[in-house]
Scaffold this motif. Structure first.
Motif, mmCIF file in Angstrom:
data_model
loop_
_atom_site.group_PDB
_atom_site.id
_atom_site.type_symbol
_atom_site.label_atom_id
_atom_site.label_comp_id
_atom_site.label_asym_id
_atom_site.label_seq_id
_atom_site.Cartn_x
_atom_site.Cartn_y
_atom_site.Cartn_z
ATOM 1 N N TYR A 188 16.222 -21.967 8.739
ATOM 2 C CA TYR A 188 16.843 -22.136 10.052
ATOM 3 C C TYR A 188 17.099 -23.613 10.359
ATOM 4 O O TYR A 188 18.133 -23.963 10.950
ATOM 5 N N GLU A 189 16.170 -24.470 9.944
ATOM 6 C CA GLU A 189 16.332 -25.910 10.193
ATOM 7 C C GLU A 189 17.539 -26.455 9.431
ATOM 8 O O GLU A 189 18.330 -27.240 9.975
ATOM 9 N N GLU A 192 20.681 -25.229 11.092
ATOM 10 C CA GLU A 192 20.922 -25.947 12.346
ATOM 11 C C GLU A 192 21.492 -27.338 12.094
ATOM 12 O O GLU A 192 22.392 -27.787 12.808
ATOM 13 N N ASN A 197 25.436 -21.971 14.586
ATOM 14 C CA ASN A 197 24.934 -21.533 15.891
ATOM 15 C C ASN A 197 23.989 -20.346 15.715
ATOM 16 O O ASN A 197 23.737 -19.898 14.596
ATOM 17 N N LYS A 198 23.487 -19.817 16.834
ATOM 18 C CA LYS A 198 22.505 -18.724 16.789
ATOM 19 C C LYS A 198 23.072 -17.475 16.111
ATOM 20 O O LYS A 198 22.379 -16.804 15.352
ATOM 21 N N MET A 201 23.260 -17.967 12.295
ATOM 22 C CA MET A 201 21.922 -17.928 11.712
ATOM 23 C C MET A 201 21.384 -16.505 11.670
ATOM 24 O O MET A 201 20.704 -16.107 10.722
#
Length: 293
Positions: A188-189, A192, A197-198, A201
């Protein structure tokens, strides 16, 4: 000594094999019983071969029940599996993770409540006169949509299915939370940092990384959808008519109301075959346990 060492693993397997026999013997007994016409109150059995199955596949109530089970399965996959994954992903988001324990409890509480209690609760909820659902519709000016939800053949099955979604989505969400917590935060890092974006991901990390849990959730949901009994039996009894009949309630009525045990055994065999086929198809489709090439 060498021979004894070779036999040792099989000795350890014997207790498990004995327990498996307790499952498989009744299955084969049921298949055998489906070839006979017999009654609980009579010791006599008349061999009819596949006549019970011929009758079953000409029975319109069977097809109505099968249709309802398929509808149950499709809606459950969308709401329980899809909804459960979304709920789990939201609860594991770092922005609300501090409140996650509270929301997990809220979502999981319906799972531990007795279905009898839930059925009574939703009987009042769906009540056409004083039920909360119709009262809410009237409050917002949608009086025309108010109806006897469990007494209308067009809505009864959907009202019953909605109860299952309300109760079970929390359980599936908990399974997904466990799977999401095992995903490396570094993925996730990195996403990002790359500007994802959310939503990206979620679809490119969370969904693929929870593939094994999705397999488990789909199997549990589909099997539950084709063996569901409590909700339709308690809420509607399969009615009005056969509009909310499912295979399990039809099996129960055939066996214990009509005392057609051979015919009921054939229904049970069909349910077994359907659930086995679903499991095999899912194993093939998900290729569970295998690494992607």
């Amino acid at each position: 000594m060498l021979k004894r060492n070779k036999l040792t693993p099989y000795l350890y397997l014997l207790p498990a094999f004995a327990f498996l026999l307790l499952v498989y013997i009744p299955i084969f007994q049921n298949i055998w019983d489906s070839l006979y016409e017999w009654s609980t109150f009579s010791p006599d059995k008349v061999f009819v071969g596949i006549d019970n199955y011929v009758h079953l596949f000409k029975d319109p109530v069977f097809y109505q029940a099968l249709k309802n089970n398929i509808l149950y399965a499709v809606i459950s996959i969308m709401f329980q599996v899809g909804g459960g994954l979304i709920v789990a992903a939201v609860l594991e988001d770092k922005l609300i993770r501090r409140f996650s324990p509270f929301f997990r409890t809220v979502y999981f509480l319906p799972v531990v409540v007795s279905m009898t209690v839930i059925a009574l609760l939703f009987t009042f909820f769906y009540n056409p006169e004083v039920g909360l659902l119709n009262q809410m519709l009237k409050m917002i000016g949608l009086d025309s949509l108010a109806k006897p939800w469990l007494g209308d053949s067009n809505t009864a099955i959907y009202a019953v299915i909605a109860v299952s979604q309300w109760q079970s989505i929390g359980y599936i969400a908990m399974l997904y939370i466990v799977a999401i917590q095992k995903i490396s935060p570094e993925l996730y890092e990195a996403a990002e940092i790359d500007g994802a974006n959310k939503f990206k991901m979620f679809f490119h990390i969370t969904v693929p990384q929870t593939k094994e849990m999705t397999f488990v959730a789909v199997i549990l949901t589909l099997t539950g959808a084709f063996t569901v009994f409590n909700e339709p039996y308690i809420l509607t009894g399969g009615g009005p008519g056969a509009s909310s009949e499912v295979l399990s309630t039809y099996l129960y009525k055939t066996a214990f109301s009509k005392d057609m045990m051979g015919y009921a055994s054939s229904i049970a065999t069909v349910i077994l075959i359907i659930t086995l086929l679903i499991s095999l198809v899912q194993m093939k489709a998900f290729k569970t346990g295998k690494e992607d090439a």
